[in-house]
Design a protein around this motif. Sequence first.
Motif, PDB file in Angstrom:
ATOM      1  N   ARG A 159      43.351  48.875  38.968  1.00  0.00           N
ATOM      2  CA  ARG A 159      41.903  48.940  39.129  1.00  0.00           C
ATOM      3  C   ARG A 159      41.434  47.736  39.914  1.00  0.00           C
ATOM      4  N   GLU A 160      40.239  47.851  40.477  1.00  0.00           N
ATOM      5  CA  GLU A 160      39.671  46.732  41.209  1.00  0.00           C
ATOM      6  C   GLU A 160      38.981  45.780  40.225  1.00  0.00           C
ATOM      7  N   PRO A 161      39.129  44.451  40.419  1.00  0.00           N
ATOM      8  CA  PRO A 161      38.500  43.495  39.503  1.00  0.00           C
ATOM      9  C   PRO A 161      36.982  43.531  39.608  1.00  0.00           C
ATOM     10  N   THR A 162      36.301  43.362  38.468  1.00  0.00           N
ATOM     11  CA  THR A 162      34.847  43.360  38.450  1.00  0.00           C
ATOM     12  C   THR A 162      34.343  42.699  37.180  1.00  0.00           C
TER      13      THR A 162
ATOM     14  N   THR B 187      30.805  42.938  34.670  1.00  0.00           N
ATOM     15  CA  THR B 187      29.572  43.678  34.470  1.00  0.00           C
ATOM     16  C   THR B 187      28.391  42.726  34.373  1.00  0.00           C
TER      17      THR B 187
ATOM     18  N   ILE C  69      34.435  41.102  31.353  1.00  0.00           N
ATOM     19  CA  ILE C  69      35.544  41.259  32.287  1.00  0.00           C
ATOM     20  C   ILE C  69      36.604  42.079  31.566  1.00  0.00           C
ATOM     21  N   GLU C  70      36.844  43.263  32.044  1.00  0.00           N
ATOM     22  CA  GLU C  70      37.824  44.128  31.403  1.00  0.00           C
ATOM     23  C   GLU C  70      39.220  43.496  31.480  1.00  0.00           C
TER      24      GLU C  70
ATOM     25  N   GLU D  48      41.961  44.983  31.884  1.00  0.00           N
ATOM     26  CA  GLU D  48      42.693  45.602  32.991  1.00  0.00           C
ATOM     27  C   GLU D  48      42.236  45.110  34.355  1.00  0.00           C
ATOM     28  N   HIS D  49      41.161  44.304  34.373  1.00  0.00           N
ATOM     29  CA  HIS D  49      40.680  43.715  35.626  1.00  0.00           C
ATOM     30  C   HIS D  49      41.109  42.256  35.787  1.00  0.00           C
TER      31      HIS D  49
ATOM     32  N   THR E 102      43.793  39.133  36.308  1.00  0.00           N
ATOM     33  CA  THR E 102      44.954  38.990  37.176  1.00  0.00           C
ATOM     34  C   THR E 102      46.234  39.322  36.411  1.00  0.00           C
TER      35      THR E 102
ATOM     36  N   PHE F 259      40.466  34.527  35.808  1.00  0.00           N
ATOM     37  CA  PHE F 259      39.224  35.237  36.097  1.00  0.00           C
ATOM     38  C   PHE F 259      38.314  34.289  36.854  1.00  0.00           C
TER      39      PHE F 259
ATOM     40  N   TYR G 158      38.947  43.103  26.521  1.00  0.00           N
ATOM     41  CA  TYR G 158      38.022  42.484  27.470  1.00  0.00           C
ATOM     42  C   TYR G 158      37.697  41.057  27.049  1.00  0.00           C
TER      43      TYR G 158
END
Length: 215
Positions: free
Chosen positions: A20-23, A25, A30-31, A33-34, A36, A73, A161
């Motif tokens: 998945r792409e890092p993001t 909210t 920060i999920e 799975e997002h 590093t 992150f 997360y």
Amino acid sequence: ASSSITSVADRIDYHLIRGREPTMTSQGIIEGEHLTLQGSSRIQNMAAYGPHWSGDSHLLWDGQVGEAMTTTFTTPHAGNFKLELQLTLAADYGIFSLVLNDRELRKEIDTYSSRVEIAPILDLGEIRLAEGTQTLIFTLTGANPKAKQFHERGYLMGIDYLKLTALDPPKPTPFEKRPQNKATSLPSNRRPSAPDPKIAFAQVQPVIEEFCVRC
């Protein structure tokens, strides 16, 4: 054909991997799975275990006692933050210490449970972070006596997360200069004249005589 399918299924590692792409909210989440992915870190789909995982996935890592899971992150600005961590619990999960940017936040985080479930949110307290990359290091220090080893060699951990809540008040926006009143910006010889506050007695005398004098 059925026997070949069964033999393939026996070899499947159900710790599924997908990217998945890092993001981050707007709530500062920060999920997992997002984050590093380094070393044995990968992404596991958790939908089969219930609806409790944010994004239906988490970051999964496995290693032996003494090894560490490192991830990073990014914070968009410097400031004081409250940090919260949502982890996964399971029967083959270990005990970890947690360091953020060379600062130890926790010594023993026991992620064991007899079943796969979401852990209570872990409050990591308040910390000041600079703008840019932050480094998290989870070191596997041991395991609960009830935990069973993963692949007979180590233990797992799962991160659903990380949540960052900014504690600093927002910076005030620059004052925007209001446009000058058009009336006052006109040349003095073109400005509208103000009404005369003086009223002649003759104008109000009939009113006074009709409503006041008789009283």
